[in-house]
Motif scaffolding. Structure first.
Motif, PDB file in Angstrom:
ATOM      1  N   ASN A 224       6.678  -3.477  -3.639  1.00  0.00           N
ATOM      2  CA  ASN A 224       6.832  -3.511  -2.184  1.00  0.00           C
ATOM      3  C   ASN A 224       7.186  -2.137  -1.637  1.00  0.00           C
ATOM      4  N   ILE A 225       7.652  -1.281  -2.511  1.00  0.00           N
ATOM      5  CA  ILE A 225       8.037   0.072  -2.122  1.00  0.00           C
ATOM      6  C   ILE A 225       6.931   1.003  -2.620  1.00  0.00           C
ATOM      7  N   GLY A 226       5.736   0.801  -2.103  1.00  0.00           N
ATOM      8  CA  GLY A 226       4.536   1.439  -2.613  1.00  0.00           C
ATOM      9  C   GLY A 226       4.554   2.949  -2.641  1.00  0.00           C
ATOM     10  N   TYR A 227       5.164   3.579  -1.663  1.00  0.00           N
ATOM     11  CA  TYR A 227       5.143   5.040  -1.645  1.00  0.00           C
ATOM     12  C   TYR A 227       6.082   5.638  -2.674  1.00  0.00           C
ATOM     13  N   MET A 228       7.048   4.875  -3.165  1.00  0.00           N
ATOM     14  CA  MET A 228       7.974   5.387  -4.185  1.00  0.00           C
ATOM     15  C   MET A 228       7.523   4.970  -5.587  1.00  0.00           C
ATOM     16  N   PHE A 229       7.183   3.681  -5.742  1.00  0.00           N
ATOM     17  CA  PHE A 229       6.795   3.131  -7.030  1.00  0.00           C
ATOM     18  C   PHE A 229       5.423   2.486  -6.856  1.00  0.00           C
ATOM     19  N   SER A 230       4.381   3.239  -7.088  1.00  0.00           N
ATOM     20  CA  SER A 230       3.044   2.752  -6.767  1.00  0.00           C
ATOM     21  C   SER A 230       2.341   2.057  -7.934  1.00  0.00           C
ATOM     22  N   THR A 231       2.997   1.880  -9.039  1.00  0.00           N
ATOM     23  CA  THR A 231       2.332   1.235 -10.172  1.00  0.00           C
ATOM     24  C   THR A 231       2.481  -0.277 -10.073  1.00  0.00           C
ATOM     25  N   SER A 232       1.495  -0.982 -10.627  1.00  0.00           N
ATOM     26  CA  SER A 232       1.615  -2.436 -10.709  1.00  0.00           C
ATOM     27  C   SER A 232       1.949  -2.787 -12.155  1.00  0.00           C
ATOM     28  N   LYS A 233       2.601  -3.913 -12.321  1.00  0.00           N
ATOM     29  CA  LYS A 233       3.035  -4.354 -13.650  1.00  0.00           C
ATOM     30  C   LYS A 233       2.534  -5.764 -13.862  1.00  0.00           C
ATOM     31  N   LEU A 234       1.896  -6.001 -15.000  1.00  0.00           N
ATOM     32  CA  LEU A 234       1.431  -7.336 -15.340  1.00  0.00           C
ATOM     33  C   LEU A 234       2.569  -8.085 -16.036  1.00  0.00           C
ATOM     34  N   VAL A 235       3.030  -9.143 -15.392  1.00  0.00           N
ATOM     35  CA  VAL A 235       4.112  -9.960 -15.930  1.00  0.00           C
ATOM     36  C   VAL A 235       3.468 -11.194 -16.558  1.00  0.00           C
TER      37      VAL A 235
END
Length: 190
Positions: free
Chosen positions: A148-159
Motif C-alpha cells: 500500500n506504500i508503493g513509493y517506498m516499498f514497491s515490491t510485491s510478495k507472493l504469500v
C-alpha cells in the motif's frame, strides 16, 4: 549574536536540534512505514493460512465432492479473504491417492485462479504425510501482496500456504462432476 567568523560557528548551538532532527527524521519515517508494512503483510499471511486450512478442512469432512460443493467452498474462501481481492487469490484443492505402491498420484484437482493438477500426475510429498495405501486432501492458497506504500516499498510478495489433511469419513473422497470435458464446472471465471 555577534558574528565571530569561522571560529564562532564552532560554539554556536542555535538550531542544532533542527539539524539533528533533519538527519534522523528520514530513518524514523522509514522505520515507521516499514513497521506498518510488516504488520499488513502479517495480516495477509494470517488470512491466507486461515483460508487454506478452512478449504482443506471443509473438503476433508465430505465423502463425495460435487460441483456445487466445490463452488460453495471457493465462494466461502473468497469471503474469508476479504477485505483483500479474493478473485485474485489462487486456490487449489487436490485429492492425492496412494494405492499401496508408494507412488502417490493425483486423483482429482480443482482450482480457482490457479491451474489444477492433471489426474494421474505423480506427486512428491513430505515424509510421513501420506498413508500407504490411503489418500490425503491438499489445499493450497496463494495471494500476491502489493504494498500500500508503493513509493517506498514497491515490491510485491507472493504469500502461499499448503495444508495436508486426511479424509475423515472415507478412505478416499470421490469427485463427482457434471461438467463436460474442457468445461469449467464453476461457470465463467471472474
Amino acid at each position: 549574536l555577534k558574528w565571530q567568523g569561522i571560529r564562532g560557528l564552532r560554539y554556536n548551538e542555535d538550531g542544532i536540534s533542527a539539524v539533528e532532527f533533519a538527519l534522523i527524521a528520514p530513518l524514523l519515517i522509514v522505520l515507521y512505514l516499514g513497521a506498518i508494512e510488516v504488520s499488513l503483510l502479517m495480516e495477509v499471511d494470517r488470512k491466507v493460512t486461515q483460508t487454506c486450512a478452512s478449504l482443506g478442512d471443509l473438503t476433508a469432512r465430505l465423502s463425495t465432492v460435487t460441483d456445487t460443493d466445490m463452488a460453495e467452498m471457493f465462494a466461502a474462501a473468497k469471503i474469508m479473504m476479504q477485505p483483500y481481492d479474493a478473485n485474485a487469490t489462487g486456490m487449489r484443492i487436490t485429492s492425492i491417492v496412494d494405492k499401496g505402491d508408494g507412488r502417490p498420484k493425483v486423483a482429482w484437482s480443482d482450482a480457482h485462479a490457479m491451474t489444477a493438477y492433471v489426474p494421474g500426475t505423480n506427486m512428491t510429498l513430505p515424509a510421513g504425510i501420506m498413508p500407504s495405501p490411503g489418500s490425503i486432501i491438499v489445499s493450497e492458497v496463494e495471494y500476491s501482496y502489493d504494498s500500500n506504500i508503493g513509493y517506498m516499498f514497491s515490491t510485491s510478495k507472493l504469500v502461499t500456504d499448503k495444508f495436508y489433511l486426511r479424509p475423515r469419513r472415507v478412505t478416499e473422497i470421490a469427485r463427482v462432476s457434471t461438467a463436460k470435458d474442457g468445461e469449467n464446472p464453476f461457470g465463467p471465471t471472474s
